[in-house]
Design an enzyme around this catalytic site. Structure first.
Site, PDB file in Angstrom:
ATOM      1  N   HIS A  58      53.001 -39.709  32.001  1.00  0.00           N
ATOM      2  CA  HIS A  58      51.715 -40.144  31.468  1.00  0.00           C
ATOM      3  C   HIS A  58      51.753 -40.552  29.976  1.00  0.00           C
ATOM      4  O   HIS A  58      51.609 -41.704  29.630  1.00  0.00           O
ATOM      5  CB  HIS A  58      50.679 -39.009  31.603  1.00  0.00           C
TER       6      HIS A  58
HETATM    7  O1  RIB Z   1      46.524 -35.806  33.296  1.00  0.00           O
HETATM    8  C1  RIB Z   1      47.685 -35.948  32.524  1.00  0.00           C
HETATM    9  C2  RIB Z   1      47.456 -35.509  31.121  1.00  0.00           C
HETATM   10  O2  RIB Z   1      47.122 -34.112  31.084  1.00  0.00           O
HETATM   11  C3  RIB Z   1      48.707 -35.644  30.245  1.00  0.00           C
HETATM   12  O3  RIB Z   1      48.320 -35.925  28.935  1.00  0.00           O
HETATM   13  C4  RIB Z   1      49.325 -34.278  30.327  1.00  0.00           C
HETATM   14  O4  RIB Z   1      50.151 -33.984  29.199  1.00  0.00           O
HETATM   15  C5  RIB Z   1      48.099 -33.408  30.311  1.00  0.00           C
HETATM   16  O5  RIB Z   1      47.659 -33.287  28.967  1.00  0.00           O
END
Ligand code: RIB
Ligand code: CA
Length: 322
Positions: A250
């Site tokens: 992500h």
């Molecule tokens: O949903 C994914 C996000 O939530 C990413 O930023 C992960 O690190 C958590 O913070």
């Protein structure tokens, strides 16, 4: 691959909850000359605040960048109790084991550090880019406590939300927004330039054995070796949900968006956040006709190009720290 090798580096503060993918995003930023990382601010998210702050310190020490200040921020959402991540392991750095940091966070609260960086941006006439990689509590507090400093923000580029994708922490909602939907709503309704990288696009950037192999061969204790260790246990082995064995990378998509925007397709949209419904709490909804907001939502990414950039820049960082 064209990157935005701007002659003048982009001034950036990363607000994050390290976090395996936050750590990858920080390493990508440190290995990219297009970015001048002014500070890291932390917020509770994947693990409680103290763990996020210690992990930010660990990553900067690993990269030989303890000159970059770390400031701790909110240890809970604006309303309600904190929720924590499920995929980052007990330390928050998954398969990466690092010693306790030998440095400490600065005494100034994250919100006040963000405010001082915005004052600096206003005086310099060059807006600050804020990368939001966790729940947006610190940013919401900044906007409420210092509304006069909004003009110092060039844009907020955030990992968060799920528009045409289902949620990853509830049926409808992505973790960062679900962890503090009131904060996300304040940010998206503040009238500032926002770019959202939601699950719709991060789930296009799944780890695969071939992509993880790009990070092999780093010297023990090096940023590249650390990146390989971070990725090693990231696979979810849930093809029904993710379409393959890997895991979604992500947060580094946010840093990649700053460095190589041509890897992405975006669409203008207004972004709304549900803060009342028990069933859809934290759901993000887009007005794709763009009549009610000025955000950009990333809809596509060249995943192979992204992983090549990520590996190249972390390998570059390794040469800088060798
Ligand atoms: O949903 C994914 C996000 O939530 C990413 O930023 C992960 O690190 C958590 O913070
Ligand atoms: Ca994060």
């Amino acid at each position: 691959m064209d990157t935005s090798l701007s002659p003048v580096p982009i001034p950036v503060v990363i607000d994050c909850d390290p976090g395996v993918d936050d750590a990858m995003a920080i390493l990508l930023a440190l290995g990219s000359p297009e970015i001048e990382l002014r500070a890291i601010t932390t917020v509770c998210g994947n693990v409680p605040l103290a763990g996020c702050t210690a992990n930010a310190l660990r990553i900067l020490e690993l990269a030989g960048r303890t000159d970059i200040p770390v400031h701790a921020g909110a240890d809970a959402p604006l309303i309600g109790a904190p929720i924590y991540g499920r995929f980052h392991g007990p330390t928050g750095l998954g398969g990466l084991s690092l010693p306790a940091p030998s440095t400490t966070a600065q005494p100034e609260h994250a919100v006040e550090k963000l405010a001082s960086e915005l004052r600096r941006a206003v005086e310099a006439g060059k807006g600050l880019t804020i990368c939001a990689l966790g729940p947006m509590t610190n940013l919401a507090l900044l906007l409420k406590l210092h509304p006069d400093l909004k003009s110092g923000i060039d844009r907020v580029v955030s990992m968060g939300g799920a528009f045409r994708s289902p949620g990853n922490r509830s049926l409808t909602s992505e973790f960062n927004v679900l962890a503090d939907p009131h904060a996300a709503r304040i940010v998206y309704e503040a009238g500032i330039a926002c770019v959202a990288l939601p699950l719709d696009v991060t789930h296009q950037a799944m780890t695969t054995p071939e992509r993880c192999a790009l990070f092999a061969g780093g010297a023990p204790g090096s940023p590249l070796a650390a990146a390989h260790a971070l990725l090693e246990r990231w696979a979810r082995h849930d093809p029904a949900r993710y379409g393959g064995d890997g895991g979604p990378m992500h947060d580094p998509l946010v840093t990649a968006f700053l460095v190589a925007p041509s890897l992405f397709h975006t669409a203008p949209a207004g972004i709304f956040v549900e803060t009342d419904s028990p069933l859809c709490y934290g759901q993000t909804v887009a007005d794709w006709y763009g009549r009610s907001g000025t955000a950009l939502i990333a809809t596509k990414v060249d995943a192979d190009g992204f992983y090549r950039l990520l590996a190249e820049r972390i390998a570059r960082l390794e040469r800088m720290t060798a």
